[in-house]
Design an enzyme around this catalytic site. Structure first.
Site, mmCIF file in Angstrom:
data_model
loop_
_atom_site.group_PDB
_atom_site.id
_atom_site.type_symbol
_atom_site.label_atom_id
_atom_site.label_comp_id
_atom_site.label_asym_id
_atom_site.label_seq_id
_atom_site.Cartn_x
_atom_site.Cartn_y
_atom_site.Cartn_z
ATOM 1 N N GLU A 44 0.944 -1.351 -0.018
ATOM 2 C CA GLU A 44 -0.083 -0.011 0.098
ATOM 3 C C GLU A 44 0.928 1.283 -0.028
ATOM 4 O O GLU A 44 1.727 1.346 0.900
ATOM 5 C CB GLU A 44 -0.881 0.036 1.297
ATOM 6 C CG GLU A 44 -1.689 1.112 1.486
ATOM 7 C CD GLU A 44 -2.656 1.056 2.622
ATOM 8 O OE1 GLU A 44 -3.396 2.100 2.915
ATOM 9 O OE2 GLU A 44 -2.232 0.170 3.716
ATOM 10 N N LYS A 133 -8.843 2.723 -1.808
ATOM 11 C CA LYS A 133 -9.274 1.837 -0.425
ATOM 12 C C LYS A 133 -10.679 2.275 -0.346
ATOM 13 O O LYS A 133 -11.080 3.484 -0.468
ATOM 14 C CB LYS A 133 -8.441 2.387 0.534
ATOM 15 C CG LYS A 133 -8.694 1.703 1.742
ATOM 16 C CD LYS A 133 -8.085 2.233 3.137
ATOM 17 C CE LYS A 133 -6.548 1.976 3.035
ATOM 18 N NZ LYS A 133 -5.601 2.385 4.295
ATOM 19 N N CYS A 169 -5.469 -2.914 2.493
ATOM 20 C CA CYS A 169 -5.270 -3.148 3.959
ATOM 21 C C CYS A 169 -6.599 -2.896 4.544
ATOM 22 O O CYS A 169 -7.160 -4.075 4.931
ATOM 23 C CB CYS A 169 -4.338 -1.994 4.293
ATOM 24 S SG CYS A 169 -3.635 -1.900 5.895
#
Length: 600
Positions: A44, A133, A169
Protein backbone atom coordinates in the site's frame (compact mmCIF):
# COMPACT_ATOMS: atom_id res chain seq x y z
CA UNK A 1 -7.69 -25.18 -12.50
CA UNK A 2 -5.02 -22.72 -13.69
CA UNK A 3 -1.50 -22.18 -12.47
CA UNK A 4 -0.42 -18.74 -11.30
CA UNK A 5 2.98 -17.70 -9.96
CA UNK A 6 2.64 -14.56 -7.86
CA UNK A 7 5.41 -12.39 -6.45
CA UNK A 8 4.95 -10.29 -3.32
CA UNK A 9 7.57 -7.58 -2.76
CA UNK A 10 7.95 -6.93 0.95
CA UNK A 11 9.64 -3.55 0.45
CA UNK A 12 10.79 -0.63 2.58
CA UNK A 13 9.52 2.70 1.25
CA UNK A 14 10.47 6.20 2.39
CA UNK A 15 7.77 8.86 2.55
CA UNK A 16 8.23 11.42 -0.19
CA UNK A 17 11.06 9.61 -2.00
CA UNK A 18 9.11 8.98 -5.18
CA UNK A 19 12.19 8.35 -7.31
CA UNK A 20 13.84 6.03 -4.78
CA UNK A 21 10.65 4.08 -4.16
CA UNK A 22 10.02 3.73 -7.89
CA UNK A 23 13.54 2.41 -8.37
CA UNK A 24 12.92 -0.22 -5.70
CA UNK A 25 9.73 -1.30 -7.47
CA UNK A 26 11.64 -1.56 -10.76
CA UNK A 27 14.23 -3.80 -9.14
CA UNK A 28 11.57 -6.06 -7.68
CA UNK A 29 9.81 -6.24 -11.04
CA UNK A 30 13.01 -7.30 -12.78
CA UNK A 31 13.61 -9.96 -10.12
CA UNK A 32 10.02 -11.19 -10.35
CA UNK A 33 10.15 -11.37 -14.14
CA UNK A 34 13.44 -13.26 -14.00
CA UNK A 35 11.80 -15.74 -11.59
CA UNK A 36 8.92 -16.35 -14.00
CA UNK A 37 6.23 -14.58 -11.99
CA UNK A 38 2.90 -13.86 -13.66
CA UNK A 39 1.92 -11.06 -11.26
CA UNK A 40 3.83 -8.75 -8.87
CA UNK A 41 2.33 -6.81 -5.95
CA UNK A 42 4.03 -4.17 -3.81
CA UNK A 43 2.60 -2.68 -0.59
CA UNK A 44 0.00 0.00 0.00
CA UNK A 45 1.29 3.44 -1.03
CA UNK A 46 4.68 1.90 -1.77
CA UNK A 47 5.34 4.61 -4.36
CA UNK A 48 4.84 7.50 -1.93
CA UNK A 49 5.65 5.82 1.38
CA UNK A 50 3.14 5.54 4.23
CA UNK A 51 1.73 7.36 6.11
CA UNK A 52 2.03 10.57 4.13
CA UNK A 53 -0.12 12.49 6.65
CA UNK A 54 -0.71 16.11 5.59
CA UNK A 55 1.37 15.69 2.46
CA UNK A 56 -1.84 14.17 1.10
CA UNK A 57 -3.42 17.63 1.31
CA UNK A 58 -0.86 19.17 -1.03
CA UNK A 59 -2.09 19.11 -4.59
CA UNK A 60 1.51 19.24 -5.80
CA UNK A 61 2.34 16.00 -3.98
CA UNK A 62 -0.75 14.25 -5.32
CA UNK A 63 0.16 15.29 -8.85
CA UNK A 64 3.77 14.20 -8.33
CA UNK A 65 2.53 10.77 -7.22
CA UNK A 66 0.37 10.42 -10.32
CA UNK A 67 3.22 11.51 -12.56
CA UNK A 68 5.64 9.10 -10.86
CA UNK A 69 3.15 6.28 -11.43
CA UNK A 70 2.96 7.03 -15.15
CA UNK A 71 6.75 7.27 -15.36
CA UNK A 72 7.08 3.95 -13.55
CA UNK A 73 4.71 2.24 -15.98
CA UNK A 74 6.79 3.45 -18.92
CA UNK A 75 10.06 2.49 -17.21
CA UNK A 76 8.83 -1.04 -16.50
CA UNK A 77 7.85 -1.45 -20.15
CA UNK A 78 11.19 -0.11 -21.35
CA UNK A 79 13.00 -2.55 -19.04
CA UNK A 80 11.22 -5.54 -20.54
CA UNK A 81 8.73 -5.96 -17.70
CA UNK A 82 5.73 -4.56 -19.55
CA UNK A 83 3.90 -7.88 -19.82
CA UNK A 84 4.17 -8.44 -16.06
CA UNK A 85 1.13 -6.91 -14.34
CA UNK A 86 2.41 -4.93 -11.34
CA UNK A 87 0.03 -3.84 -8.57
CA UNK A 88 1.33 -0.62 -7.03
CA UNK A 89 0.01 1.42 -4.10
CA UNK A 90 0.15 5.20 -4.64
CA UNK A 91 -1.60 8.50 -3.84
CA UNK A 92 -4.32 9.58 -6.27
CA UNK A 93 -7.16 12.08 -6.26
CA UNK A 94 -10.80 11.24 -6.73
CA UNK A 95 -13.90 13.15 -7.68
CA UNK A 96 -15.56 13.22 -4.26
CA UNK A 97 -16.86 16.72 -3.36
CA UNK A 98 -14.88 18.70 -0.85
CA UNK A 99 -16.14 18.87 2.71
CA UNK A 100 -18.70 21.66 3.36
CA UNK A 101 -17.53 24.90 4.89
CA UNK A 102 -15.04 27.63 3.97
CA UNK A 103 -12.00 26.58 1.92
CA UNK A 104 -8.91 25.65 3.88
CA UNK A 105 -5.70 27.41 2.91
CA UNK A 106 -3.67 24.24 3.56
CA UNK A 107 -5.66 22.23 1.00
CA UNK A 108 -4.31 22.74 -2.49
CA UNK A 109 -5.76 19.65 -4.14
CA UNK A 110 -7.68 20.10 -7.39
CA UNK A 111 -11.17 21.63 -6.96
CA UNK A 112 -13.95 19.27 -5.96
CA UNK A 113 -11.54 16.41 -5.43
CA UNK A 114 -9.98 14.69 -2.48
CA UNK A 115 -6.90 12.48 -2.25
CA UNK A 116 -7.29 8.72 -2.38
CA UNK A 117 -5.23 5.84 -1.05
CA UNK A 118 -5.12 3.97 -4.34
CA UNK A 119 -3.89 0.87 -6.13
CA UNK A 120 -3.02 0.69 -9.81
CA UNK A 121 -2.23 -2.23 -12.10
CA UNK A 122 0.64 -1.25 -14.39
CA UNK A 123 0.74 -3.15 -17.66
CA UNK A 124 2.41 -2.60 -21.04
CA UNK A 125 3.53 0.92 -20.30
CA UNK A 126 0.34 2.29 -18.81
CA UNK A 127 -2.25 2.04 -16.05
CA UNK A 128 -4.61 -0.84 -16.81
CA UNK A 129 -6.96 -0.03 -13.93
CA UNK A 130 -6.89 1.85 -10.64
CA UNK A 131 -9.09 1.87 -7.56
CA UNK A 132 -9.17 3.42 -4.08
CA UNK A 133 -9.38 2.00 -0.57
CA UNK A 134 -13.00 1.53 0.47
CA UNK A 135 -12.77 1.30 4.27
CA UNK A 136 -10.84 4.22 5.82
CA UNK A 137 -9.47 3.54 9.32
CA UNK A 138 -9.90 6.30 11.86
CA UNK A 139 -8.61 4.80 15.12
CA UNK A 140 -5.27 4.40 16.88
CA UNK A 141 -2.51 5.76 14.66
CA UNK A 142 -4.83 6.10 11.66
CA UNK A 143 -6.54 9.35 10.70
CA UNK A 144 -7.65 8.58 7.16
CA UNK A 145 -11.02 10.36 7.33
CA UNK A 146 -8.95 13.52 7.53
CA UNK A 147 -7.24 12.85 4.22
CA UNK A 148 -8.90 10.46 1.84
CA UNK A 149 -12.03 9.91 -0.16
CA UNK A 150 -13.35 6.37 -0.09
CA UNK A 151 -13.43 4.22 -3.22
CA UNK A 152 -16.34 2.07 -4.32
CA UNK A 153 -14.84 -0.12 -7.04
CA UNK A 154 -13.48 -3.65 -6.70
CA UNK A 155 -11.06 -4.23 -9.61
CA UNK A 156 -10.93 -7.78 -10.94
CA UNK A 157 -8.01 -8.33 -13.31
CA UNK A 158 -7.65 -11.44 -15.40
CA UNK A 159 -4.09 -12.74 -15.16
CA UNK A 160 -3.08 -15.96 -16.91
CA UNK A 161 -6.67 -17.14 -16.98
CA UNK A 162 -7.36 -16.32 -13.30
CA UNK A 163 -9.56 -13.50 -12.03
CA UNK A 164 -7.65 -11.56 -9.37
CA UNK A 165 -9.56 -9.12 -7.14
CA UNK A 166 -7.61 -6.29 -5.47
CA UNK A 167 -8.22 -4.74 -2.03
CA UNK A 168 -6.24 -2.34 0.17
CA UNK A 169 -5.33 -3.00 3.82
CA UNK A 170 -8.30 -1.86 5.95
CA UNK A 171 -10.63 -3.43 3.39
CA UNK A 172 -9.71 -6.75 5.01
CA UNK A 173 -10.15 -5.56 8.59
CA UNK A 174 -13.75 -4.41 8.16
CA UNK A 175 -16.74 -6.57 7.29
CA UNK A 176 -18.45 -6.25 3.94
CA UNK A 177 -17.09 -3.97 1.23
CA UNK A 178 -14.48 -5.44 -1.11
CA UNK A 179 -14.39 -8.89 0.56
CA UNK A 180 -18.12 -9.37 0.11
CA UNK A 181 -17.95 -8.05 -3.46
CA UNK A 182 -15.06 -10.44 -4.16
CA UNK A 183 -17.26 -13.38 -3.20
CA UNK A 184 -19.94 -12.18 -5.63
CA UNK A 185 -17.34 -11.69 -8.36
CA UNK A 186 -16.24 -15.31 -8.12
CA UNK A 187 -12.56 -14.33 -8.17
CA UNK A 188 -9.92 -17.02 -7.96
CA UNK A 189 -7.60 -14.89 -5.84
CA UNK A 190 -8.05 -11.90 -3.54
CA UNK A 191 -4.87 -9.79 -3.46
CA UNK A 192 -4.47 -7.31 -0.59
CA UNK A 193 -1.74 -4.65 -0.53
CA UNK A 194 -0.95 -3.31 2.93
CA UNK A 195 0.95 -0.88 5.11
CA UNK A 196 0.04 -2.47 8.43
CA UNK A 197 2.12 -1.16 11.37
CA UNK A 198 3.65 -3.53 13.88
CA UNK A 199 2.51 -4.09 17.42
CA UNK A 200 3.18 -7.07 19.67
CA UNK A 201 0.98 -10.11 18.89
CA UNK A 202 -0.52 -8.50 15.79
CA UNK A 203 0.92 -11.28 13.60
CA UNK A 204 -1.37 -13.82 15.27
CA UNK A 205 -4.42 -11.59 14.86
CA UNK A 206 -3.49 -10.89 11.25
CA UNK A 207 -3.16 -14.58 10.36
CA UNK A 208 -6.55 -15.39 11.87
CA UNK A 209 -8.06 -12.46 9.96
CA UNK A 210 -6.70 -13.70 6.63
CA UNK A 211 -8.08 -17.17 7.28
CA UNK A 212 -11.51 -15.70 8.00
CA UNK A 213 -11.53 -13.40 4.95
CA UNK A 214 -10.37 -16.15 2.59
CA UNK A 215 -13.33 -18.27 3.63
CA UNK A 216 -15.71 -15.33 3.25
CA UNK A 217 -14.35 -14.45 -0.20
CA UNK A 218 -14.38 -18.10 -1.22
CA UNK A 219 -10.90 -17.95 -2.72
CA UNK A 220 -7.20 -17.89 -1.93
CA UNK A 221 -5.87 -14.69 -0.40
CA UNK A 222 -2.45 -13.10 -0.91
CA UNK A 223 -1.37 -10.41 1.54
CA UNK A 224 1.73 -8.24 1.00
CA UNK A 225 2.88 -5.86 3.72
CA UNK A 226 5.43 -3.09 4.01
CA UNK A 227 8.60 -3.32 6.13
CA UNK A 228 10.78 -0.66 7.72
CA UNK A 229 10.42 2.34 9.99
CA UNK A 230 8.62 5.62 9.39
CA UNK A 231 8.87 8.03 12.32
CA UNK A 232 7.14 6.27 15.26
CA UNK A 233 5.72 3.45 13.16
CA UNK A 234 7.53 0.30 12.15
CA UNK A 235 6.23 -2.21 9.61
CA UNK A 236 6.97 -5.87 10.11
CA UNK A 237 6.29 -7.44 6.72
CA UNK A 238 4.88 -10.87 7.58
CA UNK A 239 3.38 -11.22 4.09
CA UNK A 240 1.27 -14.34 3.67
CA UNK A 241 -0.70 -16.47 1.23
CA UNK A 242 -3.57 -18.69 2.39
CA UNK A 243 -5.82 -20.99 0.40
CA UNK A 244 -9.61 -20.72 0.19
CA UNK A 245 -9.97 -22.73 3.41
CA UNK A 246 -7.45 -20.58 5.28
CA UNK A 247 -4.55 -23.02 5.06
CA UNK A 248 -1.16 -21.32 5.12
CA UNK A 249 0.72 -21.70 1.81
CA UNK A 250 3.56 -19.20 2.27
CA UNK A 251 4.79 -16.69 4.81
CA UNK A 252 7.60 -14.15 4.60
CA UNK A 253 10.01 -13.19 7.34
CA UNK A 254 9.50 -10.46 9.90
CA UNK A 255 11.29 -7.13 9.40
CA UNK A 256 13.05 -8.40 6.26
CA UNK A 257 13.02 -6.96 2.76
CA UNK A 258 12.37 -9.84 0.39
CA UNK A 259 10.49 -11.06 -2.66
CA UNK A 260 8.08 -13.90 -1.93
CA UNK A 261 7.29 -16.27 -4.81
CA UNK A 262 4.30 -18.60 -4.59
CA UNK A 263 2.87 -21.04 -7.15
CA UNK A 264 -0.88 -21.43 -6.86
CA UNK A 265 -3.44 -23.75 -8.44
CA UNK A 266 -6.55 -21.60 -8.76
CA UNK A 267 -9.98 -21.86 -10.37
CA UNK A 268 -9.90 -20.80 -14.01
CA UNK A 269 -11.94 -17.70 -14.79
CA UNK A 270 -15.34 -18.21 -16.36
CA UNK A 271 -16.27 -16.53 -19.63
CA UNK A 272 -14.23 -14.89 -22.32
CA UNK A 273 -12.33 -11.64 -21.83
CA UNK A 274 -11.50 -9.43 -24.78
CA UNK A 275 -8.27 -7.41 -24.60
CA UNK A 276 -9.02 -3.78 -23.81
CA UNK A 277 -12.53 -4.48 -22.55
CA UNK A 278 -13.92 -3.08 -19.29
CA UNK A 279 -17.02 -4.63 -17.75
CA UNK A 280 -18.89 -3.26 -14.75
CA UNK A 281 -21.11 -5.39 -12.54
CA UNK A 282 -23.06 -4.02 -9.57
CA UNK A 283 -22.51 -5.84 -6.27
CA UNK A 284 -25.35 -6.29 -3.82
CA UNK A 285 -23.59 -4.08 -1.23
CA UNK A 286 -23.49 -1.08 -3.54
CA UNK A 287 -19.92 -1.55 -4.80
CA UNK A 288 -19.03 -1.89 -8.45
CA UNK A 289 -17.11 -4.93 -9.66
CA UNK A 290 -14.95 -3.77 -12.57
CA UNK A 291 -13.38 -6.46 -14.74
CA UNK A 292 -10.43 -5.87 -17.05
CA UNK A 293 -8.17 -8.39 -18.80
CA UNK A 294 -4.37 -8.30 -18.64
CA UNK A 295 -2.84 -11.63 -19.70
CA UNK A 296 -5.86 -13.66 -20.73
CA UNK A 297 -4.41 -17.00 -21.81
CA UNK A 298 -3.68 -19.56 -19.09
CA UNK A 299 -0.04 -20.37 -18.40
CA UNK A 300 1.44 -23.48 -19.93
CA UNK A 301 1.81 -26.20 -17.28
CA UNK A 302 5.08 -25.92 -15.37
CA UNK A 303 6.65 -27.58 -12.31
CA UNK A 304 5.45 -25.68 -9.25
CA UNK A 305 7.74 -24.73 -6.40
CA UNK A 306 6.26 -25.02 -2.88
CA UNK A 307 5.86 -21.79 -0.97
CA UNK A 308 8.29 -21.07 1.86
CA UNK A 309 6.82 -20.67 5.34
CA UNK A 310 9.32 -18.70 7.42
CA UNK A 311 9.13 -19.62 11.13
CA UNK A 312 8.01 -16.92 13.56
CA UNK A 313 10.44 -15.64 16.17
CA UNK A 314 9.49 -15.47 19.85
CA UNK A 315 7.92 -12.34 21.32
CA UNK A 316 11.12 -10.89 22.78
CA UNK A 317 13.07 -11.37 19.55
CA UNK A 318 10.17 -9.82 17.64
CA UNK A 319 9.99 -6.70 19.83
CA UNK A 320 13.77 -6.33 19.74
CA UNK A 321 13.78 -6.55 15.94
CA UNK A 322 11.08 -3.88 15.80
CA UNK A 323 13.15 -1.54 17.98
CA UNK A 324 16.28 -2.10 15.90
CA UNK A 325 14.38 -1.55 12.65
CA UNK A 326 12.66 1.59 13.91
CA UNK A 327 15.90 3.21 15.04
CA UNK A 328 17.89 2.13 11.98
CA UNK A 329 15.41 3.64 9.55
CA UNK A 330 14.88 6.82 11.56
CA UNK A 331 18.64 7.44 11.51
CA UNK A 332 19.13 6.44 7.88
CA UNK A 333 16.05 8.06 6.37
CA UNK A 334 16.66 11.37 8.14
CA UNK A 335 20.22 11.70 6.90
CA UNK A 336 22.10 10.97 10.13
CA UNK A 337 25.06 8.61 10.40
CA UNK A 338 25.89 8.59 14.11
CA UNK A 339 24.03 8.73 17.43
CA UNK A 340 25.01 9.91 20.90
CA UNK A 341 23.40 9.47 24.31
CA UNK A 342 24.23 9.49 27.99
CA UNK A 343 25.67 6.11 29.00
CA UNK A 344 24.99 5.99 32.72
CA UNK A 345 25.58 2.33 33.52
CA UNK A 346 21.85 1.86 34.14
CA UNK A 347 19.58 -0.57 32.33
CA UNK A 348 17.78 1.93 30.09
CA UNK A 349 20.91 3.44 28.56
CA UNK A 350 22.42 -0.06 28.31
CA UNK A 351 19.49 -1.36 26.26
CA UNK A 352 19.52 1.79 24.14
CA UNK A 353 23.22 1.21 23.50
CA UNK A 354 22.90 -2.36 22.26
CA UNK A 355 19.86 -1.52 20.11
CA UNK A 356 21.90 1.30 18.57
CA UNK A 357 24.91 -0.94 17.93
CA UNK A 358 22.71 -3.58 16.30
CA UNK A 359 20.87 -0.96 14.25
CA UNK A 360 23.72 1.12 12.79
CA UNK A 361 26.95 -0.58 13.92
CA UNK A 362 29.10 0.20 16.99
CA UNK A 363 31.42 2.46 14.97
CA UNK A 364 28.50 4.88 14.62
CA UNK A 365 27.43 4.82 18.27
CA UNK A 366 28.80 7.28 20.85
CA UNK A 367 28.14 6.85 24.56
CA UNK A 368 29.03 9.64 26.97
CA UNK A 369 29.40 9.17 30.72
CA UNK A 370 28.37 12.39 32.45
CA UNK A 371 29.21 11.77 36.12
CA UNK A 372 28.28 14.14 38.91
CA UNK A 373 29.41 14.05 42.51
CA UNK A 374 26.66 11.49 43.24
CA UNK A 375 27.55 9.05 40.45
CA UNK A 376 28.65 5.72 41.87
CA UNK A 377 31.84 3.99 40.84
CA UNK A 378 29.93 0.86 39.83
CA UNK A 379 27.75 2.88 37.42
CA UNK A 380 30.82 4.36 35.75
CA UNK A 381 32.43 0.93 35.61
CA UNK A 382 29.29 -0.66 34.13
CA UNK A 383 29.12 1.99 31.41
CA UNK A 384 32.77 1.47 30.49
CA UNK A 385 32.33 -2.32 30.47
CA UNK A 386 29.35 -2.13 28.13
CA UNK A 387 31.34 0.06 25.76
CA UNK A 388 34.15 -2.50 25.73
CA UNK A 389 31.70 -5.37 25.18
CA UNK A 390 30.03 -3.71 22.20
CA UNK A 391 32.96 -1.83 20.66
CA UNK A 392 31.06 1.46 20.64
CA UNK A 393 32.76 4.81 21.20
CA UNK A 394 32.94 5.95 24.80
CA UNK A 395 34.07 9.10 26.54
CA UNK A 396 33.75 10.62 30.00
CA UNK A 397 32.60 14.20 30.47
CA UNK A 398 32.34 15.14 34.17
CA UNK A 399 29.63 17.74 34.76
CA UNK A 400 30.61 18.86 38.27
CA UNK A 401 32.22 22.15 37.22
CA UNK A 402 29.31 23.01 34.91
CA UNK A 403 26.77 22.34 37.65
CA UNK A 404 28.73 24.46 40.15
CA UNK A 405 28.90 27.31 37.65
CA UNK A 406 25.12 27.22 37.22
CA UNK A 407 24.55 27.05 40.98
CA UNK A 408 26.89 29.96 41.69
CA UNK A 409 25.39 32.12 38.95
CA UNK A 410 21.86 31.54 40.21
CA UNK A 411 22.90 32.05 43.83
CA UNK A 412 24.56 35.34 42.89
CA UNK A 413 21.23 36.38 41.36
CA UNK A 414 19.51 35.64 44.65
CA UNK A 415 17.96 32.35 43.53
CA UNK A 416 19.99 29.55 45.16
CA UNK A 417 18.78 26.09 44.21
CA UNK A 418 17.98 23.47 46.84
CA UNK A 419 16.28 20.10 47.03
CA UNK A 420 14.67 18.80 43.84
CA UNK A 421 15.66 21.93 41.89
CA UNK A 422 19.31 21.25 42.74
CA UNK A 423 18.96 17.57 41.78
CA UNK A 424 17.24 18.31 38.49
CA UNK A 425 19.87 20.85 37.49
CA UNK A 426 22.41 18.02 37.23
CA UNK A 427 20.12 16.12 34.88
CA UNK A 428 19.50 19.18 32.71
CA UNK A 429 23.21 19.96 32.46
CA UNK A 430 23.67 16.46 31.08
CA UNK A 431 21.02 17.13 28.47
CA UNK A 432 22.61 20.43 27.50
CA UNK A 433 26.04 18.81 27.15
CA UNK A 434 24.68 16.10 24.85
CA UNK A 435 22.89 18.63 22.66
CA UNK A 436 26.11 20.65 22.42
CA UNK A 437 28.02 17.56 21.27
CA UNK A 438 25.27 16.86 18.75
CA UNK A 439 25.44 20.40 17.42
CA UNK A 440 29.20 20.29 17.10
CA UNK A 441 29.65 16.76 15.75
CA UNK A 442 26.42 16.10 13.88
CA UNK A 443 25.23 13.19 16.04
CA UNK A 444 21.55 12.41 16.55
CA UNK A 445 20.86 12.53 20.30
CA UNK A 446 18.89 9.55 21.63
CA UNK A 447 16.67 9.72 24.70
CA UNK A 448 16.87 6.46 26.71
CA UNK A 449 13.64 7.05 28.67
CA UNK A 450 11.20 4.13 28.99
CA UNK A 451 7.40 4.00 28.92
CA UNK A 452 6.88 3.44 32.64
CA UNK A 453 8.87 6.51 33.68
CA UNK A 454 7.35 8.56 30.87
CA UNK A 455 3.87 7.54 32.02
CA UNK A 456 4.26 8.82 35.57
CA UNK A 457 6.54 11.75 34.75
CA UNK A 458 9.48 10.20 36.57
CA UNK A 459 12.04 12.12 34.59
CA UNK A 460 13.50 15.58 34.55
CA UNK A 461 12.25 17.44 31.54
CA UNK A 462 15.13 18.39 29.19
CA UNK A 463 17.49 15.93 30.87
CA UNK A 464 19.68 13.29 29.23
CA UNK A 465 16.87 10.76 29.44
CA UNK A 466 14.25 12.83 27.66
CA UNK A 467 16.06 15.20 25.33
CA UNK A 468 17.05 14.56 21.75
CA UNK A 469 15.71 13.53 18.36
CA UNK A 470 14.55 9.96 18.95
CA UNK A 471 13.62 7.72 21.87
CA UNK A 472 14.21 4.05 20.94
CA UNK A 473 12.55 2.55 24.05
CA UNK A 474 9.82 5.16 24.55
CA UNK A 475 7.10 2.50 24.20
CA UNK A 476 8.90 -0.16 26.26
CA UNK A 477 7.69 -0.67 29.84
CA UNK A 478 10.41 -0.96 32.48
CA UNK A 479 9.73 -4.65 33.13
CA UNK A 480 10.04 -5.30 29.41
CA UNK A 481 13.33 -3.36 29.35
CA UNK A 482 14.77 -5.95 31.75
CA UNK A 483 13.31 -8.84 29.75
CA UNK A 484 14.82 -7.54 26.51
CA UNK A 485 18.20 -7.00 28.17
CA UNK A 486 18.25 -10.59 29.43
CA UNK A 487 17.06 -11.86 26.04
CA UNK A 488 19.81 -9.93 24.21
CA UNK A 489 22.49 -11.35 26.48
CA UNK A 490 21.11 -14.88 26.09
CA UNK A 491 21.01 -14.43 22.32
CA UNK A 492 24.67 -13.42 22.33
CA UNK A 493 25.55 -16.59 24.25
CA UNK A 494 23.62 -18.69 21.71
CA UNK A 495 25.82 -17.18 19.00
CA UNK A 496 28.99 -17.81 21.01
CA UNK A 497 29.52 -14.10 21.66
CA UNK A 498 30.11 -12.01 24.77
CA UNK A 499 26.86 -10.82 26.34
CA UNK A 500 26.91 -7.05 25.76
CA UNK A 501 25.09 -5.83 28.87
CA UNK A 502 26.92 -6.14 32.22
CA UNK A 503 24.99 -8.28 34.68
CA UNK A 504 25.24 -5.51 37.26
CA UNK A 505 23.32 -3.12 34.98
CA UNK A 506 20.47 -5.63 34.90
CA UNK A 507 20.43 -6.66 38.54
CA UNK A 508 21.15 -3.46 40.49
CA UNK A 509 18.23 -1.35 41.77
CA UNK A 510 17.47 1.42 39.25
CA UNK A 511 18.48 4.94 40.26
CA UNK A 512 18.82 8.39 38.71
CA UNK A 513 21.74 9.05 41.12
CA UNK A 514 20.81 12.67 41.75
CA UNK A 515 21.36 12.46 45.51
CA UNK A 516 23.17 10.07 47.85
CA UNK A 517 21.77 6.51 47.81
CA UNK A 518 18.80 7.51 45.67
CA UNK A 519 16.62 4.68 44.31
CA UNK A 520 13.58 4.72 42.01
CA UNK A 521 11.75 2.82 44.73
CA UNK A 522 11.96 5.94 46.93
CA UNK A 523 9.36 7.56 44.68
CA UNK A 524 7.63 4.72 42.84
CA UNK A 525 6.17 1.31 43.67
CA UNK A 526 7.89 -1.81 42.42
CA UNK A 527 7.92 -1.70 38.62
CA UNK A 528 6.16 -5.07 38.37
CA UNK A 529 3.21 -3.54 40.21
CA UNK A 530 3.45 -0.16 38.49
CA UNK A 531 3.44 -1.68 35.00
CA UNK A 532 0.31 -3.69 35.74
CA UNK A 533 -1.57 -0.53 36.67
CA UNK A 534 -0.16 1.35 33.67
CA UNK A 535 -1.28 -1.42 31.34
CA UNK A 536 -4.83 -1.26 32.65
CA UNK A 537 -5.06 2.55 32.62
CA UNK A 538 -3.06 3.48 29.53
CA UNK A 539 -3.57 0.58 27.14
CA UNK A 540 -6.83 -0.73 28.58
CA UNK A 541 -8.47 2.68 29.17
CA UNK A 542 -9.89 1.36 32.45
CA UNK A 543 -10.96 3.80 35.13
CA UNK A 544 -9.95 3.94 38.76
CA UNK A 545 -12.88 1.90 40.06
CA UNK A 546 -12.31 -0.90 37.59
CA UNK A 547 -8.60 -1.07 38.44
CA UNK A 548 -9.28 -1.12 42.19
CA UNK A 549 -11.79 -3.92 41.67
CA UNK A 550 -8.89 -6.05 40.42
CA UNK A 551 -7.42 -5.99 43.93
CA UNK A 552 -4.99 -3.05 43.78
CA UNK A 553 -4.59 -0.76 46.77
CA UNK A 554 -6.98 2.20 46.29
CA UNK A 555 -4.52 4.81 47.62
CA UNK A 556 -1.79 3.53 45.31
CA UNK A 557 -4.07 3.49 42.27
CA UNK A 558 -5.26 7.02 42.99
CA UNK A 559 -1.67 8.23 43.33
CA UNK A 560 -0.41 6.52 40.17
CA UNK A 561 -3.32 7.72 38.04
CA UNK A 562 -2.77 11.24 39.31
CA UNK A 563 0.90 11.07 38.33
CA UNK A 564 -0.01 9.86 34.85
CA UNK A 565 -2.57 12.60 34.27
CA UNK A 566 -0.28 15.38 35.52
CA UNK A 567 2.62 14.28 33.29
CA UNK A 568 0.83 14.85 29.97
CA UNK A 569 2.73 18.09 29.35
CA UNK A 570 6.04 16.23 29.69
CA UNK A 571 4.98 13.53 27.24
CA UNK A 572 4.06 16.14 24.64
CA UNK A 573 7.68 17.32 24.66
CA UNK A 574 9.25 13.86 24.49
CA UNK A 575 10.95 12.83 21.23
CA UNK A 576 9.25 10.36 18.89
CA UNK A 577 10.02 6.69 19.45
CA UNK A 578 9.21 3.28 17.99
CA UNK A 579 5.67 2.06 18.63
CA UNK A 580 5.47 -1.58 19.72
CA UNK A 581 2.30 -1.68 21.85
CA UNK A 582 -1.40 -1.41 21.15
CA UNK A 583 -1.43 2.10 22.61
CA UNK A 584 1.73 4.16 22.51
CA UNK A 585 2.02 7.67 23.91
CA UNK A 586 1.68 10.24 21.17
CA UNK A 587 -0.07 8.99 18.04
CA UNK A 588 -2.29 6.49 19.86
CA UNK A 589 -3.11 8.23 23.14
CA UNK A 590 -4.04 11.88 22.82
CA UNK A 591 -5.32 13.65 25.91
CA UNK A 592 -5.63 17.36 26.71
CA UNK A 593 -2.85 18.91 28.76
CA UNK A 594 -5.25 21.35 30.38
CA UNK A 595 -7.67 18.92 31.97
CA UNK A 596 -9.49 19.02 35.33
CA UNK A 597 -11.13 15.62 34.99
CA UNK A 598 -9.84 13.26 37.68
CA UNK A 599 -10.63 9.60 38.19
CA UNK A 600 -12.31 8.68 41.44
Amino acid sequence: MAQLRIALAQMNSTVGDLAGNAESIRRYAAEARQAGAHLLAVPEMALTGYPVEDLALRGSFVQASRAALADLARALDAAGCGDLPVVVGYLDHGSAPAEPGPPKAAVSAPPKSRPQDAAAVLFRGGVLISSAKHHLPNYGVFDEYRYFASGNVLPVVRVRGVDVAIAICEDLWQDGGPVAACAEAGAGLLLSINASPYELNKDDVRYALLQCRAREAGCALAYVNMVGGQDELVFDGDSMVVDADGGLLARAGQFTEELVLVDLDLPAAAGAAEPGSVTDQPASNGMTIRRVPATVEAAEPYPAVPGVITPRVDDRAEVYAALVTGLRDYVRKNGFRTVVFGLSGGIDSALTAVISCDAIGPDNVYGVSLPSRYSSEHSKDDAAQLARNTGMHYEVLPIGNMVEAYLKTLADLGAPLTGVADENLQARVRGTALMALSNQRGHLVLAPGNKSELAVGYSTIYDAGSIGGYAPIKDVAKTLVWELARWRNAHALELGLTPPIPVNSIEKPPSAELRPDQKDSDSLPDYELLDQILDLYVEGDQGMAAIIERGFDPALVRRILGLIDRAEYKRRQFPPGTKISVKAFGRDRRLPITNRWQEG
